[in-house]
Design a protein around this motif. Sequence first.
Motif, short mmCIF file in Angstrom:
data_model
loop_
_atom_site.label_atom_id
_atom_site.label_comp_id
_atom_site.label_asym_id
_atom_site.label_seq_id
_atom_site.Cartn_x
_atom_site.Cartn_y
_atom_site.Cartn_z
N ASP A 193 10.93 -1.08 -3.87
CA ASP A 193 10.10 -1.65 -2.81
C ASP A 193 9.05 -0.63 -2.35
O ASP A 193 9.04 0.51 -2.82
N ASP A 194 8.17 -1.06 -1.44
CA ASP A 194 7.04 -0.21 -1.06
C ASP A 194 7.47 1.16 -0.54
O ASP A 194 6.92 2.20 -0.92
N ARG A 195 8.45 1.17 0.35
CA ARG A 195 8.88 2.43 0.94
C ARG A 195 9.47 3.36 -0.13
O ARG A 195 9.13 4.55 -0.19
N GLU A 208 -7.75 -4.70 -1.00
CA GLU A 208 -7.59 -5.79 -0.04
C GLU A 208 -6.35 -6.65 -0.28
O GLU A 208 -6.25 -7.31 -1.31
N ASN A 209 -5.44 -6.61 0.69
CA ASN A 209 -4.36 -7.60 0.70
C ASN A 209 -4.97 -8.85 1.33
O ASN A 209 -5.06 -9.87 0.69
N GLY A 210 -5.48 -8.72 2.57
CA GLY A 210 -6.24 -9.81 3.17
C GLY A 210 -5.69 -10.30 4.48
O GLY A 210 -4.73 -9.75 5.01
N PHE A 211 -6.33 -11.33 5.01
CA PHE A 211 -5.88 -11.90 6.28
C PHE A 211 -4.52 -12.56 6.10
O PHE A 211 -4.31 -13.32 5.16
N ARG A 212 -3.63 -12.27 7.02
CA ARG A 212 -2.26 -12.78 6.92
C ARG A 212 -2.13 -14.11 7.67
O ARG A 212 -2.64 -14.25 8.78
N ASP A 213 -1.44 -15.06 7.04
CA ASP A 213 -1.24 -16.38 7.61
C ASP A 213 0.24 -16.72 7.59
O ASP A 213 0.98 -16.28 6.71
N PRO A 246 0.51 0.32 -1.50
CA PRO A 246 1.21 -0.44 -0.46
C PRO A 246 0.30 -0.87 0.68
O PRO A 246 -0.80 -0.34 0.86
N SER A 247 0.79 -1.82 1.47
CA SER A 247 0.10 -2.21 2.69
C SER A 247 0.11 -1.01 3.65
O SER A 247 1.09 -0.27 3.72
N THR A 248 -0.97 -0.87 4.39
CA THR A 248 -1.05 0.24 5.35
C THR A 248 0.09 0.17 6.37
O THR A 248 0.51 1.19 6.89
N PRO A 257 -4.89 -4.19 4.93
CA PRO A 257 -5.47 -3.42 3.83
C PRO A 257 -4.36 -2.83 2.95
O PRO A 257 -3.23 -2.67 3.40
N TRP A 258 -4.68 -2.52 1.73
CA TRP A 258 -3.80 -1.71 0.88
C TRP A 258 -4.45 -0.34 0.76
O TRP A 258 -5.68 -0.22 0.82
N THR A 259 -3.64 0.68 0.54
CA THR A 259 -4.19 2.00 0.24
C THR A 259 -3.74 2.41 -1.15
O THR A 259 -2.56 2.28 -1.49
N ILE A 288 3.68 -1.73 -8.20
CA ILE A 288 3.35 -2.54 -7.03
C ILE A 288 4.46 -3.59 -6.81
O ILE A 288 5.27 -3.83 -7.71
N GLY A 289 4.43 -4.20 -5.62
CA GLY A 289 5.47 -5.18 -5.29
C GLY A 289 5.14 -6.59 -5.75
O GLY A 289 6.04 -7.40 -5.99
N LEU A 290 3.86 -6.90 -5.87
CA LEU A 290 3.44 -8.26 -6.24
C LEU A 290 3.60 -8.49 -7.74
O LEU A 290 3.79 -7.54 -8.50
N ASN A 291 3.49 -9.75 -8.15
CA ASN A 291 3.68 -10.05 -9.57
C ASN A 291 2.39 -9.88 -10.38
O ASN A 291 1.33 -9.56 -9.84
N ALA A 312 12.06 -5.58 3.31
CA ALA A 312 11.20 -5.20 2.19
C ALA A 312 10.67 -6.46 1.51
O ALA A 312 11.37 -7.47 1.46
N PHE A 313 9.47 -6.36 1.01
CA PHE A 313 8.83 -7.50 0.35
C PHE A 313 9.67 -8.03 -0.82
O PHE A 313 9.75 -9.24 -1.04
N THR A 314 10.29 -7.12 -1.53
CA THR A 314 11.07 -7.48 -2.73
C THR A 314 12.26 -8.39 -2.40
O THR A 314 12.78 -9.05 -3.28
N GLU A 348 4.76 -14.10 6.79
CA GLU A 348 3.30 -14.13 6.89
C GLU A 348 2.71 -13.21 5.84
O GLU A 348 3.13 -12.08 5.67
N ASN A 349 1.77 -13.75 5.10
CA ASN A 349 1.08 -13.04 4.03
C ASN A 349 -0.20 -13.82 3.73
O ASN A 349 -0.32 -14.98 4.12
N PRO A 350 -1.14 -13.19 3.03
CA PRO A 350 -2.35 -13.94 2.66
C PRO A 350 -2.01 -15.12 1.72
O PRO A 350 -1.00 -15.10 1.02
N ILE A 360 11.19 -14.93 11.65
CA ILE A 360 10.08 -14.55 10.79
C ILE A 360 10.33 -13.17 10.17
O ILE A 360 10.60 -12.20 10.87
N ARG A 361 10.23 -13.10 8.85
CA ARG A 361 10.29 -11.78 8.20
C ARG A 361 8.97 -11.06 8.46
O ARG A 361 7.89 -11.65 8.29
N THR A 362 9.05 -9.82 8.89
CA THR A 362 7.83 -9.00 8.99
C THR A 362 7.97 -7.81 8.05
O THR A 362 9.07 -7.52 7.55
N MET A 363 6.87 -7.13 7.82
CA MET A 363 6.93 -5.88 7.08
C MET A 363 7.71 -4.88 7.93
O MET A 363 7.93 -5.10 9.11
N GLU A 364 8.11 -3.77 7.31
CA GLU A 364 8.88 -2.77 8.05
C GLU A 364 7.91 -1.95 8.90
O GLU A 364 7.47 -0.88 8.50
#
Length: 338
Positions: free
Chosen positions: A77-79, A150-155, A95-97, A241-243, A38-41, A197-199, A214-216, A174-178
């Motif tokens: 990274d996710d991709r 669940e990743n969650g609501f993004r802020d 990864p995030s959907t 969401p994550w899948t 996964i990408g998170l710690n 990429a998140f990384t 933007e992320n939860p 602003i960085r966005t996901m791909e």
Amino acid sequence: AVLAIGLVACGGGSQSSTTETDPSLDAKVETKTMRAGIGLNDQHPQYKGLLKFKEIVEEKTEGAIKVETYHSGQLGDDRTMIEGLQLGSQEITIPSTAVIANFVPEFAVFDIPFLFPNEEVADAVLGGEVGEGLLDKLAAQNLVGLGYWENGFRDLTNSVRPVATAEDFRGLKIRTMENQLHLEAFRALGANPTPMAFTELFAAMQQKTVDGQENPYSTIYLQKYFEVQEYVSNTHHIYSPWTFLVSKPFFDGLTPEQQEIVTEAAYAAGAYQREMNREAGAEYLANLQEEGMIFTEITPEARQEMVDLVQPVIEKFTDQIGRETVEAVFDAVAEAQK
Ligand code: TK8
């Protein structure tokens, strides 16, 4: 001790005569290993959920399947990790959907801003027919989807100014996901978005290549973004969401019993992860403020203005996502609110 030395001597590889004489290993079939990245710690509920998955699978298969866990983008990274599943160099990623939409366009339906009003509706749609039906489409990409986490609501966070209204987005890098839909939605809000990429994100904020992201709250806090970001707003613009993805060639090679264990473990660990995410969720915003971030509340009026600004983007992408999928999801959202 003899067994341990034997294993070390042969590097843990092919069977040595030492292991053959051990009666407990005699009857054992080949051990299969699932590499999960996964990408998170390792502080994040996503990693704790993954450890729960590992625990269940290793216990129920009595060690016939081993799960190796990697966090913080150690496997890429996710991709790259999704491609790894297709190629067989890795077995699991979550990864995030939004990133999966690059492989199965219908997954972009969850990138429609302000789609889910709350987590209960998200649960009903993702866990229902529509969510499950989307998972079936992964097979054509050599992937198996075992439910949503669940990743969650993004802020939104940034290092330039407090954001209270759409007007405040103007010119912010602003960085966005791909993901194409995210890019255009942020453009519609007046921002200057850039996919990444998140990384690479932390360094980009540190070096000020981007102003914000933007992320939860969970990610903002646990990945220590407060060290490089000053302002946070509860935009809640997307429920992410994550899948839980498994390599299809690998999954097909499991026995039916093992497939069932892996499937049940993915769903059970997902329920555990969601619960943990929500329990801790309330505290993360307070933690961010304790770390010195300035919080700005988005009023319902300001949010409505954002909803209106992104409407044309939703219309533009509906055919690309698949009109049928978009309508099915909107229907399911309405149904869940009855
Ligand atoms: C982590 C991603 C991340 C996502 C993003 O692998 O890229 O911003 O929100 O959490 O899934």
